[in-house]
Design a protein around this motif. Structure first.
Motif, mmCIF file in Angstrom:
data_model
loop_
_atom_site.group_PDB
_atom_site.id
_atom_site.type_symbol
_atom_site.label_atom_id
_atom_site.label_comp_id
_atom_site.label_asym_id
_atom_site.label_seq_id
_atom_site.Cartn_x
_atom_site.Cartn_y
_atom_site.Cartn_z
ATOM 1 N N VAL A 43 32.890 33.473 -33.051
ATOM 2 C CA VAL A 43 33.412 32.383 -32.130
ATOM 3 C C VAL A 43 34.127 33.178 -31.103
ATOM 4 O O VAL A 43 35.239 33.861 -31.359
ATOM 5 N N ILE A 46 35.715 36.568 -31.295
ATOM 6 C CA ILE A 46 36.181 36.915 -32.894
ATOM 7 C C ILE A 46 34.817 36.904 -33.794
ATOM 8 O O ILE A 46 33.937 36.042 -33.592
ATOM 9 N N MET A 297 38.849 27.665 -30.510
ATOM 10 C CA MET A 297 38.517 27.705 -31.983
ATOM 11 C C MET A 297 38.710 26.314 -32.525
ATOM 12 O O MET A 297 38.182 25.968 -33.466
ATOM 13 N N ASP A 298 39.577 25.581 -31.817
ATOM 14 C CA ASP A 298 39.613 24.143 -32.304
ATOM 15 C C ASP A 298 38.433 23.374 -32.120
ATOM 16 O O ASP A 298 38.043 22.866 -33.036
ATOM 17 N N HIS A 300 35.372 24.970 -32.177
ATOM 18 C CA HIS A 300 34.452 25.570 -32.958
ATOM 19 C C HIS A 300 34.853 24.806 -34.315
ATOM 20 O O HIS A 300 33.718 23.989 -34.928
ATOM 21 N N PHE A 301 35.859 24.370 -34.966
ATOM 22 C CA PHE A 301 36.413 23.845 -36.096
ATOM 23 C C PHE A 301 36.017 22.471 -35.843
ATOM 24 O O PHE A 301 35.381 21.879 -37.089
ATOM 25 N N ASN A 309 31.000 27.145 -40.334
ATOM 26 C CA ASN A 309 32.445 27.019 -39.503
ATOM 27 C C ASN A 309 33.380 28.018 -40.013
ATOM 28 O O ASN A 309 33.812 28.286 -41.009
ATOM 29 N N PRO A 311 36.594 28.876 -40.020
ATOM 30 C CA PRO A 311 37.870 28.475 -40.649
ATOM 31 C C PRO A 311 37.312 28.053 -42.040
ATOM 32 O O PRO A 311 38.225 28.324 -43.067
ATOM 33 N N ASN A 478 41.587 36.026 -27.384
ATOM 34 C CA ASN A 478 41.327 36.347 -28.736
ATOM 35 C C ASN A 478 42.344 36.052 -29.691
ATOM 36 O O ASN A 478 42.319 35.721 -30.801
ATOM 37 N N SER A 481 42.713 32.518 -30.344
ATOM 38 C CA SER A 481 41.547 32.167 -31.279
ATOM 39 C C SER A 481 42.026 32.886 -32.732
ATOM 40 O O SER A 481 41.412 31.862 -33.620
ATOM 41 N N LEU A 485 42.359 30.005 -35.988
ATOM 42 C CA LEU A 485 41.423 30.502 -37.029
ATOM 43 C C LEU A 485 42.351 30.559 -38.551
ATOM 44 O O LEU A 485 41.958 29.592 -39.314
ATOM 45 N N HIS A 488 43.574 26.760 -39.273
ATOM 46 C CA HIS A 488 42.541 25.982 -39.688
ATOM 47 C C HIS A 488 41.973 26.142 -40.910
ATOM 48 O O HIS A 488 41.854 25.383 -41.905
#
Ligand SMILES: O=P(O)(O)OC[C@H]1O[C@H](O)[C@H](O)[C@@H](O)[C@@H]1O
Length: 555
Positions: A43, A46, A297-298, A300-301, A309, A311, A478, A481, A485, A488
């Protein structure tokens, strides 16, 4: 509310555990050349290598199904959507709105929170620019050289961790100090190093009632006023809080207050005005990059399928070990020195969020929930406690975290760091068999009898799980993120366990009792009936101090 242990996926995982708990990861690696590729996620900057876990595709599928059956997708939507998921306090948990860029509305209680978030961010930006550029002057006309953040828990750990991690991005003129302990040794140590005319105090407290913070802030104020007048306070004290009245009562003009709101949990607050020291140190642009990293990251989550996914995968691996293998701790071991504050930060995030045994519906869980999270820089840990991790009797899942970029490391140092973290993960996974240990000893010239006696001590069972979390670089993006991570991950685990990850009633009892004990220690209250041990402790302190304060008569 369904009990997780009744869900079909839980039952299947219990069966998976019985069937695979004796399988060695070595064998899974040997049978499956694609394992390292499949058990890998990216992600942004990361990367997660989760191949060295005691899982196969079936287990992973069942873990994903457990997340699904527990309602993770629905609860995730409820969190992002501003629903009052913090049910015991009737509050939303909208830290994700704090890092949301753009104007799309986010509502809670019928109000779009985005305009006020943007207004505070802009105010922080103007202030940070003024301090950093030297336009903001102290009462004698000098620029600010030192920032002292006075706060504790969530009002300390996030800014402290970020300012340490992102030191290479820090303003060269600003020295950052963090005071959290009410033990005056800490504040006195900082005050001895700074000058009142060039120091800015940030008094950070969500409630502005926290005894430790207000005591330290009061002492700092008295120290400042020794050489300055009340009117000068405005140039040297700002507040970060949700409580206007208490800030004003303390004597800080609310024009110099940076506001946040009750839907920002303390341990989720570094994205809010609590992040003011971060913005002062790194500048507004870098602070915004940190927000953008978290938003990445939000997204992606929110969007990635549960099985891919990051987290969710980290959360469900944790549940696999906690609820099926009986692991009770989780190690956070960053290798980079810049991340040395990271374990403490994650410790509060995780343990204050999921250290609970009462479910949202008020019933007792009856199964294990949040682990004991602990940690230290991995390289130091290797020379201290890794012995137990390699050969002890506890299963301790670990996150090993390291930056790929050398980031100006001294020549030859980063390679050694990387070689160690990669080798440790390999050693935890592979271990060393008795045959390997024996062959090694014989190759060193040891005779057979001596080798046989030593072999049992040289065996490593291996099969010990690690996640390798790689950062392209330790930069604001990063770091945003990385923290999101973990936020979440903790949230997903809380959903599966059916607990409210956003309250913290467990910290109250001690505070309540301390109020009475303090009055007794000070002699303003006669001894209350405590247990014999507590009475003895109070008496001991009083005897040791009564000669100077003359109030022993109460006892
Ligand atoms: O920001 P404050 O209101 O001063 O609270 C500071 C800290 O103390 C409390 O006791 C909680 O345990 C923490 O969650 C909180 O971050």
């Amino acid at each position: 509310m369904s009990h997780p242990t009744d869900l079909p996926a839980w039952q299947q995982l219990a069966q998976d555990y019985r069937e695979t708990c004796r399988t060695h990861m070595r064998d899974w690696f040997a049978q499956d050349p694609q394992r390292a590729e499949r058990y890998w996620l990216d992600v942004g900057g990361i990367h997660l290598d989760f191949a060295k876990n005691r899982i196969n595709d079936t287990i992973l599928r069942h873990l994903t199904e457990l997340a699904e059956q527990s309602g993770v997708p629905e609860q995730r939507a409820a969190m992002f959507g501003g629903e009052k998921i913090n049910t015991t306090e009737q509050r939303a948990a909208l830290h994700t709105a704090l890092r949301r860029r753009g104007d799309a509305p986010v509502c809670t209680d019928g109000e779009n929170v985005m305009p006020k978030i943007h207004a505070v961010l802009a105010k922080m930006g103007r202030f940070a620019h003024a301090v950093r550029s030297g336009q903001w002057l102290g009462h004698t006309g000098q620029v600010i050289t030192d920032v002292v953040n006075i706060g504790i828990g969530g009002s300390d750990l996030g800014p402290l961790m970020m300012c340490s991690a992102l030191k290479p991005y820090g303003h060269p003129r600003l020295n950052m100090h963090f005071v959290s302990n009410v033990d005056g040794m800490q504040l006195a140590g900082v005050l001895a190093k700074v000058h009142p005319a060039t120091t800015l105090f940030v008094i950070a407290s969500k409630t502005f009632t926290t005894q430790e913070t207000l005591t330290n802030a009061k002492t700092a104020r008295e120290w400042f006023l020794r050489g300055a007048g009340e009117a000068d306070i405005a140039k040297h004290f700002v507040a970060v809080s949700t409580n206007h009245e208490a800030v004003a009562a303390f004597g800080i003009d609310t024009a110099h207050m940076f506001e946040f709101w009750d839907w920002v949990g303390g341990r989720y607050s570094l994205w809010s005005a609590i992040g003011l020291p971060i913005m002062l140190y790194l500048g507004e642009d870098n602070f915004v990059k940190m927000l953008e990293g978290a938003q990445l990251m939000d997204e992606h989550f929110a969007c990635a399928p549960l099985a891919r996914n990051m987290p969710v995968v980290l959360a469900m691996l944790g549940i696999w070990y906690i609820n099926f293998y009986g692991a009770s701790t989780h190690l956070i071991a960053p290798y980079d020195q810049l991340l040395h504050r990271f374990p403490k930060f994650i410790q509060q995030l995780d343990m204050e969020s999921n250290g609970k045994q009462t479910r949202k519906d008020g019933t007792l869980a009856g199964y294990a929930t949040g682990p004991i999270v602990w940690g230290e820089t991995g390289i130091n840990g290797q020379h201290a406690f890794f012995q137990l991790l390699h050969q002890g009797t506890h299963l301790t899942p670990a996150d090993l975290i390291v930056s790929l970029d050398k980031q100006g490391n001294l020549p030859g140092h980063h390679e050694i760091l990387l070689s160690n973290v990669f080798a440790q993960a390999e050693a935890f996974m592979r271990g060393k068999t008795a045959a390997e240990a024996r062959a090694e000893l014989l190759a060193q010239g040891m005779d057979e009898a001596a080798a046989d006696a030593l072999v049992p001590h040289k065996v490593f069972s291996g099969n010990r799980p690690t996640n390798m979390i790689l950062l392209d670089k330790i930069d604001p993006l990063n770091m945003g993120s990385l923290v999101a991570l973990y936020e979440h991950k903790v949230f997903v685990q809380g959903v599966v366990w059916g607990i409210n990850s956003f309250d913290q009633w467990g910290v109250e009892l001690g505070k309540q009792l301390a109020g009475t004990v303090l009055a007794e220690l000070n002699g303003t209250l006669a001894a209350q009936p405590h247990d014999a041990s507590t009475m003895r402790l109070i008496r001991l302190y009083r005897r040791a101090n009564c000669e100077t304060d003359g109030t022993c008569h109460l006892f």
